[in-house]
Design a protein around this motif. Structure first.
Motif, mmCIF file in Angstrom:
data_model
loop_
_atom_site.group_PDB
_atom_site.id
_atom_site.type_symbol
_atom_site.label_atom_id
_atom_site.label_comp_id
_atom_site.label_asym_id
_atom_site.label_seq_id
_atom_site.Cartn_x
_atom_site.Cartn_y
_atom_site.Cartn_z
ATOM 1 N N HIS A 28 59.479 58.003 64.865
ATOM 2 C CA HIS A 28 60.513 57.479 63.975
ATOM 3 C C HIS A 28 61.712 58.414 64.026
ATOM 4 C CE1 HIS A 28 59.433 60.656 61.105
ATOM 5 N NE2 HIS A 28 58.166 60.348 61.365
ATOM 6 N N TYR A 142 61.039 54.056 57.028
ATOM 7 C CA TYR A 142 60.021 55.063 57.364
ATOM 8 C C TYR A 142 58.614 54.480 57.194
ATOM 9 C CZ TYR A 142 57.354 59.458 56.739
ATOM 10 O OH TYR A 142 56.435 60.483 56.821
ATOM 11 N N ARG A 145 57.851 51.730 59.776
ATOM 12 C CA ARG A 145 57.620 52.290 61.116
ATOM 13 C C ARG A 145 56.240 52.940 61.202
ATOM 14 N NH1 ARG A 145 58.136 51.281 66.165
ATOM 15 N NH2 ARG A 145 58.167 53.123 67.510
#
Length: 258
Positions: A28, A142, A145
């Motif tokens: 990420h 976040y 992902r």
């Protein structure tokens, strides 16, 4: 890419048609991926170091990757690897590619206490109008992902190396040694790396001055005190991180853990 562009790439670099192994870093944003990319891309066997912002759907995508890369770069003479990193869910990578015999996967994630403020800071400087200037929006990206990375790990048919993203700075020697063995490189990776054509450029990865140093600067993690650390969305980030990290470690062939 048009047929003419593809033909030009093949003429300029005939070795583009040779089969290569493909190293994919699945992670990420703000997880030291630009640093890892530069270290890998500086190795004589590996081509590529930045995020190409493309998806991988079939074997044709692997050829397309090489052709796109060769529009601006030449393949190294004795190289046998291509590198790319995928940091966003919209850049799809299919099961066919994940399970492909010429695919080598590295997966790494970073704790939210370091990741979320870094994403927010980046976008406030580079794209102040973007939604990721808001901690809640950055946190949503976040978590989404990380959950996709966990889904990939739980497939049970994917072989990968997992590393805690900050290990590349906290324990660089042992981390790079594990990377080198996993990728079966002829010579070990070095903490010194080249400053490339796209180093520091927008949309190619980290644009901070630290990447321009040309070597990994060993450092230790420091505690953080975020204004939103007690918020519900941040607690969800921490919960997601701990859960996904456990899954990634449990299903990895090898791991580098802090």
């Amino acid at each position: 890419m048009s047929y003419v562009q593809a033909l030009k790439s093949a003429i300029r670099s005939p070795s583009i048609l040779c089969t290569k192994k493909h190293v994919f870093l699945l992670s990420h944003m703000r997880a030291n991926t630009s640093l890892v990319g530069h270290v890998l891309g500086s190795h004589p066997q590996i081509n590529g170091y930045y995020e190409m912002h493309i998806g991988y759907y079939s074997e044709r995508s692997l050829l397309r990757q090489k052709m796109l890369y060769c529009q601006h770069h030449s393949l190294k003479k004795h190289s046998n690897y291509m590198f790319d990193k995928l940091l966003h869910n919209e850049h799809h990578i299919s099961d066919i590619i994940l399970e492909h015999p010429n695919t080598l996967l590295i997966m790494g994630i970073r704790a939210p206490e370091y990741t979320i403020p870094s994403i927010v800071s980046l976008y406030k400087k580079a794209h102040p109008e973007h939604e990721f200037t808001q901690p809640q929006k950055a946190a949503a990206y976040y978590c989404q992902r990380l959950n996709l990375l966990a889904k990939i790990a739980l497939m049970g048919t994917v072989t990968y190396l997992y590393f805690d993203a900050d290990a590349v700075k906290v324990t660089p020697s042992s981390t790079l040694n594990t990377f080198s063995k996993f990728l079966e490189l002829q010579t070990p990776l070095s903490p010194q790396y080249e400053k490339m054509r796209n180093t520091g450029k927008a949309k190619a990865g980290d644009s901070s001055s630290s990447l321009m140093k040309g070597e990994i600067i060993q450092s230790q993690l420091t505690s953080t005190n975020l204004p939103y650390q007690r918020s519900e969305f941040f607690k969800e980030c921490e919960k997601t991180y701990q859960n996904v990290r456990s899954i990634l470690i449990a299903n990895a062939k090898e791991s580098v853990i802090l």
